[in-house]
Structures are given as structure tokens and as C-alpha cells.
Write an enzyme that holds these catalytic residues in place. Structure first.
Site, PDB file in Angstrom:
ATOM      1  N   ASN A  55      42.897  44.805  43.113  1.00 25.03           N
ATOM      2  CA  ASN A  55      42.542  43.302  43.089  1.00 25.03           C
ATOM      3  C   ASN A  55      42.519  42.828  41.746  1.00 25.03           C
ATOM      4  OD1 ASN A  55      42.207  40.603  43.580  1.00 25.03           O
ATOM      5  ND2 ASN A  55      40.252  41.116  44.721  1.00 25.03           N
ATOM      6  N   LYS A 103      42.442  39.845  40.494  1.00 22.49           N
ATOM      7  CA  LYS A 103      41.459  38.577  40.490  1.00 22.49           C
ATOM      8  C   LYS A 103      42.161  37.593  39.474  1.00 22.49           C
ATOM      9  CE  LYS A 103      37.457  41.235  42.150  1.00 22.49           C
ATOM     10  NZ  LYS A 103      36.231  41.295  42.307  1.00 22.49           N
ATOM     11  N   HIS A 128      38.529  37.709  51.108  1.00 23.56           N
ATOM     12  CA  HIS A 128      37.802  38.271  50.086  1.00 23.56           C
ATOM     13  C   HIS A 128      36.642  37.599  49.972  1.00 23.56           C
ATOM     14  CE1 HIS A 128      36.483  39.761  46.182  1.00 23.56           C
ATOM     15  NE2 HIS A 128      37.193  40.859  46.483  1.00 23.56           N
ATOM     16  N   GLU A 172      34.929  36.480  47.518  1.00 21.25           N
ATOM     17  CA  GLU A 172      34.696  35.614  46.423  1.00 21.25           C
ATOM     18  C   GLU A 172      35.645  34.429  46.912  1.00 21.25           C
ATOM     19  OE1 GLU A 172      36.374  37.898  43.313  1.00 21.25           O
ATOM     20  OE2 GLU A 172      34.824  39.144  43.469  1.00 21.25           O
ATOM     21  N   GLU A 202      33.860  45.322  52.316  1.00 22.99           N
ATOM     22  CA  GLU A 202      33.358  45.168  50.929  1.00 22.99           C
ATOM     23  C   GLU A 202      31.794  44.669  50.915  1.00 22.99           C
ATOM     24  OE1 GLU A 202      36.582  45.184  48.070  1.00 22.99           O
ATOM     25  OE2 GLU A 202      36.419  42.940  48.727  1.00 22.99           O
ATOM     26  N   GLY A 206      31.514  44.051  41.894  1.00 27.92           N
ATOM     27  CA  GLY A 206      31.464  43.524  40.400  1.00 27.92           C
ATOM     28  C   GLY A 206      30.073  43.983  39.971  1.00 27.92           C
ATOM     29  N   SER A 234      32.732  48.429  43.420  1.00 26.78           N
ATOM     30  CA  SER A 234      32.278  49.372  42.530  1.00 26.78           C
ATOM     31  C   SER A 234      32.947  50.725  42.416  1.00 26.78           C
ATOM     32  CB  SER A 234      30.827  49.167  42.148  1.00 26.78           C
ATOM     33  OG  SER A 234      30.521  47.733  41.816  1.00 26.78           O
TER      34      SER A 234
HETATM   35  C1  PEP Z   1      36.925  43.542  44.777  1.00 32.99           C
HETATM   36  O1  PEP Z   1      36.925  42.534  44.165  1.00 32.99           O
HETATM   37  O2  PEP Z   1      37.470  43.553  45.677  1.00 32.99           O
HETATM   38  C2  PEP Z   1      36.183  44.868  44.284  1.00 32.99           C
HETATM   39  C3  PEP Z   1      35.831  45.642  45.088  1.00 32.99           C
HETATM   40  O3  PEP Z   1      35.593  44.500  42.858  1.00 32.99           O
HETATM   41  P1  PEP Z   1      34.772  45.723  42.026  1.00 32.99           P
HETATM   42  O4  PEP Z   1      35.775  47.014  42.359  1.00 32.99           O
HETATM   43  O5  PEP Z   1      35.019  45.196  40.651  1.00 32.99           O
HETATM   44  O6  PEP Z   1      33.499  45.822  42.809  1.00 32.99           O
END
Ligand code: PEP
Length: 249
Positions: free
Chosen positions: A9, A11, A94, A96, A166, A172, A212
Site C-alpha cells: 500500500n 498510500k 483501511h 487511515e 491491521e 506506521g 510494520s
Molecule cells: C498499512 O498502511 O497498511 C501498513 C501496514 O503500514 P506499515 O507497514 O507502514 O505499518
């Protein structure tokens, strides 16, 4: 047999020239695992990425879409628009989008329906906040996110749904759920599906972990029996890191 999937992703990162650079370096990577590989650039770069990756086995997917077919929704993108630039899969829900754009379970149920009506595949994201985890309420939160947005569907719809757990506190932040925490939650998600739709459906749905994931931790997370891959944010922006994760199976 359910599929192993690694989806990147991107973003709101990468303008056109940065996208070209990343696509060029993605095409140079060698895949040694059997995972399905996907990348999700921004809307403006979807067509370009689709053209660039046409001959590869990397699927270009979208980060979001609107539920309506068309009309007065300034700034929004519909399923048929995505399909017209080669996109067959969309990420929905997601954290966000939920946190910054107020996407509720009810809205997400409408987006899910619109994607399925348009024969698109969905990567459906959900996960608890830190306070839910600390209050030992994480399973209730996750179960209600899944039920509210997906449990009006019939069993056949799950052929086109991939789930992505997630935990918000791990996205992040550099903080990863331990492989055991991921496995426990994925097993709980599978049981929640089995209780509603039966074991065959539950066993057939791929459940990705996101939060992460990096080259250094991917192997251990992916070794867990109910973890079928990853949704990758930050580490998807470097082709070498992304493929180290793709090849961690
Ligand atoms: C994500 O945005 O779906 C995500 C898992 O981000 P990160 O890997 O940076 O934590």
C-alpha cells in the site's frame, strides 16, 4: 488451498516520476516464493502502473473507491472507473480511511456491495486501537467490524474477499504485533467466519497481517498457520525490501 498474498500500500506517496522509478526497480526483483503480489499506487498513477506491470505477475490495485456508480460526488472514484484502467481489486476499510475520513462500518458495507456488484476483489481491512488491546476488548472490536461490514453477504461472496487484520497501534509505528498475537487474532477471525459461514469458507479466505512488517520480521509472522501474507505500508516503498517480504514465505 488459500493463497499467500503480499500487497504493498503506497498510500499518498510517489508522484509520477517517483512511481516510474519504483516500478522500474520492482520489475528488476526476483520472486522466489509463490505469493500473489500486488501494489496499490495513488489513483493518478494507476493506469501508468497497470501499463508498466502488464507483462509481470504484479497486480495493480486501488487504495479506495466510492460506493456509487457515478454522479455528483466531487473528488471520488467509482468501481467502473477503476476497472476501466485495469484495476480488479480494491483495498477497503483501511484504518487511515476510518480515522481521517470517517469511514464507518455502514459506509464500508456499501462500498463492499459496490465492489462485488462490479465483480471486483476486495482486500478488507480492520483492526483494533491500542486502547481496545489494552482493555482486552480487541476481539470484540474486530468481530464487530467484520460482522457489520461483511456478514450481510452470502458465502459465495467470500471467493472475492481477502481480509487484512491491521492493529492500528502497529501501523506506521515500528511497533509490530508479535507473531503469536497475530496468529491468535487470525485464528479468532477464522473462527468468527466459520461460526457464520462454515469451515470450508473460513479455511478458504486469505487473512493478511499488516502493521510494520519488514524484511526482518516477515518470515516469523508468515510462518504462523493462519497468517496468509501481509499488507505492507512503509516497507513497500523500497523494491528490495518489498521483495524480501514477498520472498519471506
Ligand atoms: C498499512 O498502511 O497498511 C501498513 C501496514 O503500514 P506499515 O507497514 O507502514 O505499518
Amino acid at each position: 488451498m488459500r493463497k499467500n498474498i503480499v500487497a504493498g500500500n503506497w498510500k499518498m506517496n510517489n508522484d509520477l516520476s517517483q512511481t516510474e522509478t519504483l516500478l522500474t526497480s520492482l520489475k528488476k526483483q526476483k520472486q522466489t516464493s509463490n505469493a500473489e503480489v500486488m501494489v496499490a499506487p495513488t489513483f493518478t498513477n494507476l493506469w501508468h502502473a497497470f501499463e508498466a506491470l502488464r507483462e509481470s505477475n504484479v497486480e495493480v490495485v486501488a487504495q479506495n473507491m466510492h460506493f456509487a456508480e457515478n454522479g455528483a460526488y466531487t473528488g471520488e472514484i467509482s468501481a467502473s472507473m477503476l476497472k476501466s484502467v485495469g484495476v480488479q481489486t480494491v483495498i477497503l476499510g483501511h484504518s487511515e480511511r476510518r480515522a481521517y475520513f470517517n469511514e464507518t462500518d455502514e459506509l464500508l458495507a456499501k462500498k463492499v456491495d459496490a465492489a462485488l456488484t462490479n465483480s471486483m476483489r476486495i482486500i478488507f481491512c480492520f483492526g483494533e486501537e491500542l486502547a481496545d488491546r489494552k482493555g482486552n476488548n480487541h476481539e470484540n472490536v474486530v468481530a464487530s467490524q467484520i460482522k457489520n461490514a461483511l456478514f450481510h453477504l452470502d458465502a459465495a461472496a467470500f471467493k472475492n474477499i481477502v481480509l487484512a487484520y491491521e492493529p492500528v497501534w502497529a501501523i506506521g509505528t515500528g511497533e509490530t504485533a508479535s507473531p503469536e498475537q497475530a496468529q491468535d487474532m487470525h485464528a479468532f477471525i477464522r473462527k468468527t467466519l466459520a461460526d457464520k459461514y462454515g469451515n470450508d469458507v473460513a479455511q478458504s479466505v486469505s487473512i493478511l497481517y499488516g502493521g510494520s512488517v519488514k524484511p526482518a520480521n516477515a518470515k516469523e509472522i508468515f510462518s504462523k498457520p493462519d497468517v496468509d501474507g501481509g499488507l505492507i505500508g512503509g516497507a513497500a516503498l523500497k523494491a528490495e525490501d518489498f521483495y524480501a517480504i514477498v520472498n519471506a514465505f
